[in-house]
Design an enzyme around this catalytic site. Structure first.
Site, mmCIF file in Angstrom:
data_model
loop_
_atom_site.group_PDB
_atom_site.id
_atom_site.type_symbol
_atom_site.label_atom_id
_atom_site.label_comp_id
_atom_site.label_asym_id
_atom_site.label_seq_id
_atom_site.Cartn_x
_atom_site.Cartn_y
_atom_site.Cartn_z
ATOM 1 N N ASN A 180 4.240 -3.240 -15.583
ATOM 2 C CA ASN A 180 4.994 -2.220 -14.843
ATOM 3 C C ASN A 180 4.080 -1.460 -13.891
ATOM 4 O OD1 ASN A 180 7.887 -2.072 -15.364
ATOM 5 N ND2 ASN A 180 7.310 -1.834 -17.508
ATOM 6 N N ARG B 278 1.232 6.347 -26.657
ATOM 7 C CA ARG B 278 0.845 7.595 -27.309
ATOM 8 C C ARG B 278 2.011 8.561 -27.254
ATOM 9 N NH1 ARG B 278 -3.003 8.937 -30.538
ATOM 10 N NH2 ARG B 278 -3.168 10.984 -29.584
ATOM 11 N N HIS C 168 11.842 2.648 -20.664
ATOM 12 C CA HIS C 168 12.064 2.230 -22.053
ATOM 13 C C HIS C 168 12.940 0.983 -22.053
ATOM 14 C CE1 HIS C 168 12.360 2.693 -26.372
ATOM 15 N NE2 HIS C 168 13.659 2.459 -26.279
#
Length: 215
Positions: A14, A91, A109
């Site tokens: 990405n 994270r 997502h």
């Protein structure tokens, strides 16, 4: 032209999509820094190849999440970034950090949020028997995989499809919608009202899909 920092942990596909689009003369954003918590992340090589400054801030070097996030925030402010793109950054960021960057931090997502938050999204979608899944670009809230949705892409699940095949098809859509979402935000066309995004001068698809189709 708005300055963007990208946070990564892994291969950076990405990130590459963002790099490729930001290299266009007509794109309203530029990547000024790529930060990884993983010194071995392949995405660092992608950034260096594109001539983008990189920085490793290894979370293992810090005693707690708050200290790490403060160091991250300092690096972001030093480079002058006005927006953050999370691109496979593995994270969880503490609420203090997220609130400092509220409505200025984007995440992608691999599901149609609010469904299937967290990990193993493709396996869970297949197990649940849903007919459609996809991917979502959203602003980041302190809650996991939560925040105002900017854009989504829908992918139909084929019968007997495995998670790897589904993940590959969804990833191809991620590479399309993440740069598009960044462009909309960088152009100042995105407004957040409550937990909902409105986009000025956007084209909305008036499509209806059925999966599977009856004979």
């Amino acid at each position: 032209m708005i300055d963007v920092a990208v946070l990564i942990s892994g291969s950076g596909t990405n990130l590459q999509a963002l790099i490729d689009n930001c290299a266009r003369d007509d794109f309203p954003a530029r990547i000024v820094l790529v930060i990884s918590n993983n010194p071995d992340a392949k995405g660092l090589e992608r950034a260096e190849k594109a001539g983008i400054p990189t920085k490793v801030i290894n979370h293992r070097d810090y005693p707690d999440r708050e200290t790490y996030d403060d160091q991250l925030d300092e690096a972001l402010n030093e480079c002058g970034a006005k927006l953050i793109c999370l691109a496979g950054f593995m994270r969880i960021l503490d609420a203090r950090f997220v609130n400092r960057w509220r409505n200025r931090m984007l995440n992608i997502h691999p599901s149609l949020l609010p469904s299937f938050k967290g990990l193993h999204t493709h396996e869970r979608a297949i197990e649940a028997g849903v007919r459609f899944t996809g991917c979502t670009v959203h602003f980041v809230n302190p809650e996991l995989d939560d925040g105002p949705i900017i854009t989504q892409a829908v992918v139909a699940i084929n019968p007997d499809e495995g998670a790897d095949s589904l993940a590959e098809r969804i990833l191809s859509q991620e590479h399309i919608i993440y740069p598009q979402a960044l462009k909309l935000v960088a152009e100042g066309r995105v407004r957040v009202v409550g937990n909902k995004v409105t986009i000025r001068d956007a084209d909305y698809e008036n499509l209806m899909c059925v999966n599977p189709k009856a004979e």
